[in-house]
Design a protein around this motif. Structure first.
Motif, PDB file in Angstrom:
ATOM      1  N   ASP A   1      44.681  40.900  42.379  1.00  0.00           N
ATOM      2  CA  ASP A   1      43.267  40.536  42.382  1.00  0.00           C
ATOM      3  C   ASP A   1      42.238  41.515  43.130  1.00  0.00           C
ATOM      4  O   ASP A   1      42.300  41.205  44.391  1.00  0.00           O
ATOM      5  CB  ASP A   1      42.576  39.100  42.413  1.00  0.00           C
ATOM      6  CG  ASP A   1      41.387  38.740  41.948  1.00  0.00           C
ATOM      7  OD1 ASP A   1      40.756  39.852  41.211  1.00  0.00           O
ATOM      8  OD2 ASP A   1      40.782  38.002  42.439  1.00  0.00           O
ATOM      9  N   VAL A   2      41.436  42.426  42.705  1.00  0.00           N
ATOM     10  CA  VAL A   2      40.651  43.048  43.429  1.00  0.00           C
ATOM     11  C   VAL A   2      39.194  43.216  43.008  1.00  0.00           C
ATOM     12  O   VAL A   2      39.068  43.053  41.698  1.00  0.00           O
ATOM     13  CB  VAL A   2      41.215  44.734  43.138  1.00  0.00           C
ATOM     14  CG1 VAL A   2      40.328  45.712  43.764  1.00  0.00           C
ATOM     15  CG2 VAL A   2      42.456  45.177  43.527  1.00  0.00           C
ATOM     16  N   SER A   3      38.476  43.149  43.954  1.00  0.00           N
ATOM     17  CA  SER A   3      36.895  42.923  43.884  1.00  0.00           C
ATOM     18  C   SER A   3      36.215  43.995  44.736  1.00  0.00           C
ATOM     19  O   SER A   3      36.549  44.351  45.828  1.00  0.00           O
ATOM     20  CB  SER A   3      36.569  41.530  44.143  1.00  0.00           C
ATOM     21  OG  SER A   3      36.653  41.270  45.626  1.00  0.00           O
ATOM     22  N   VAL A   4      35.052  44.520  44.201  1.00  0.00           N
ATOM     23  CA  VAL A   4      34.184  45.519  44.841  1.00  0.00           C
ATOM     24  C   VAL A   4      32.991  44.907  45.050  1.00  0.00           C
ATOM     25  O   VAL A   4      32.228  44.527  44.039  1.00  0.00           O
ATOM     26  CB  VAL A   4      34.283  46.858  44.011  1.00  0.00           C
ATOM     27  CG1 VAL A   4      33.358  47.785  44.643  1.00  0.00           C
ATOM     28  CG2 VAL A   4      35.631  47.405  44.095  1.00  0.00           C
ATOM     29  N   ASP A   5      32.145  45.012  46.072  1.00  0.00           N
ATOM     30  CA  ASP A   5      30.888  44.511  46.193  1.00  0.00           C
ATOM     31  C   ASP A   5      30.014  45.698  46.872  1.00  0.00           C
ATOM     32  O   ASP A   5      30.536  46.494  47.886  1.00  0.00           O
ATOM     33  CB  ASP A   5      30.993  43.293  47.250  1.00  0.00           C
ATOM     34  CG  ASP A   5      31.637  42.065  46.703  1.00  0.00           C
ATOM     35  OD1 ASP A   5      31.408  41.912  45.417  1.00  0.00           O
ATOM     36  OD2 ASP A   5      32.487  41.642  47.509  1.00  0.00           O
ATOM     37  N   ALA A   6      28.893  45.683  46.509  1.00  0.00           N
ATOM     38  CA  ALA A   6      27.820  46.800  47.000  1.00  0.00           C
ATOM     39  C   ALA A   6      27.435  46.414  48.500  1.00  0.00           C
ATOM     40  O   ALA A   6      27.159  45.337  48.711  1.00  0.00           O
ATOM     41  CB  ALA A   6      26.531  46.885  46.237  1.00  0.00           C
TER      42      ALA A   6
END
Length: 326
Positions: A291-296
């Motif tokens: 599971d991969v997540s990207v946050d500003a």
């Protein structure tokens, strides 16, 4: 009555009655008058006639008929020995006198078959009771031919034909997949992987002659995934070893090792039958995930604050190994 009790058995022994019925003997069983004792090749049986004498050992491949001559309960009168002595003296005198015809001295019954032999010239198994002095125990050799399984005897004793001249018993072995796993992580040593069953066709033979079916792994299983065991009801089965369970949990179960062959063997009187079956199982494989997540992450008060190397985004990941090794 010439009844005898079996006090020990080596190998196997049987009793056959006048009607041809055969029963396998165990220690404690009694042989009745008219029955024939049969011992397997390389086996033996020890009989106690309950007369206070030493037991009699019947060697392997022998046949002994329980006849009235085996009875030793009759009390012998001492006068019989005197009569025998007189007859012996008369016979010895006749041998020294050429003028005396031996046929005039001998009883008529002495010229034909009597208690000492069978009418057809064969042997009768008579246990000597009328001995007037102590003797050492004797070992009797009945001169029988070595036989495999149940022995044969001419003239009415146990014949292979009594077991069915065309008897051809057979065995069917079935191996069924039985492993029930929802996910690979549930695999553990001792779980039933295959159920084992068998059916015997006795082909007219007495089912009581059939022994227990024994099983062995005779093919496959090179990785040692399975071993012989039992299910919850005590029935024969193949169960997972720790090696097999660990391979499933780690996703390292070799599909080539999922096939296995089991062979069953059963003894039915003088017959030995075998049968085999092969089966394979499907096992669940672990399903690892990522599971991969990207946050500003870029925070600027004015565009003039922008510089190379400032963090614009943060990246996060989470791995689910699903039981596999990291």
């Amino acid at each position: 009555m010439a009844n005898a009790t079996v006090i020990s058995i080596t190998g196997r022994a049987w009793a056959r009655d006048a009607e041809g019925n055969v029963r396998e003997l165990s220690v404690g069983d009694t042989l009745q008058e008219g029955e024939v004792l049969e011992t397997s090749d390389n086996g033996s049986a020890q009989l106690d006639f309950g007369d206070g004498q030493d037991p009699i050992l019947i060697e392997g491949g022998e046949q002994v008929a329980m006849t009235p001559e085996l009875d030793v309960d009759e009390i012998v009168d001492a006068s019989e020995f005197a009569a025998l002595d007189e007859d012996l003296e008369a016979l010895l005198a006749a041998l020294d006198d050429d003028s005396i015809d031996l046929l005039d001295v001998l009883d008529a019954t002495a010229a034909g078959a009597g208690p000492g032999g069978a009418a057809d010239g064969g042997h009768s198994f008579v246990r000597l009771a009328r001995i007037a002095e102590d003797t050492d125990p004797l070992a009797f050799d009945f001169g029988m031919t070595d036989l495999d399984g149940l022995p044969e005897e001419e003239g009415g004793a146990l014949l292979a034909g009594d077991l069915g001249p065309d008897a051809d018993p057979s065995l069917i072995v079935t191996l069924q997949p039985a492993l029930a796993l929802e996910v690979s992580a549930e695999a553990s040593a001792g779980q039933v992987a295959f159920s084992i069953g068998s059916v015997t066709n006795f082909d007219g033979l007495d089912p009581s002659l059939g022994g227990t079916v024994s099983y062995a792994i005779t093919g496959g299983n090179e990785n040692g995934y399975f071993t012989l065991g039992q299910d919850a009801d005590g029935n024969p089965a193949l169960v997972l070893t720790e090696t097999g369970a660990e391979a499933i949990r780690n996703g390292q179960f070799d599909p080539a090792g999922s096939s296995v062959t089991v062979t069953g063997t059963q003894t039915i009187g003088p017959f030995t039958v075998q049968a085999s079956d092969t089966a394979s199982i499907d096992v669940p494989m672990p399903e690892p995930s990522l599971d991969v997540s990207v946050d500003a992450a870029l925070e600027l008060d004015s565009s003039a604050d922008a510089q190379a190397g400032q963090t614009a985004f943060t990246i996060h990941s989470e791995t689910d190994l699903a039981g596999t090794r990291s």
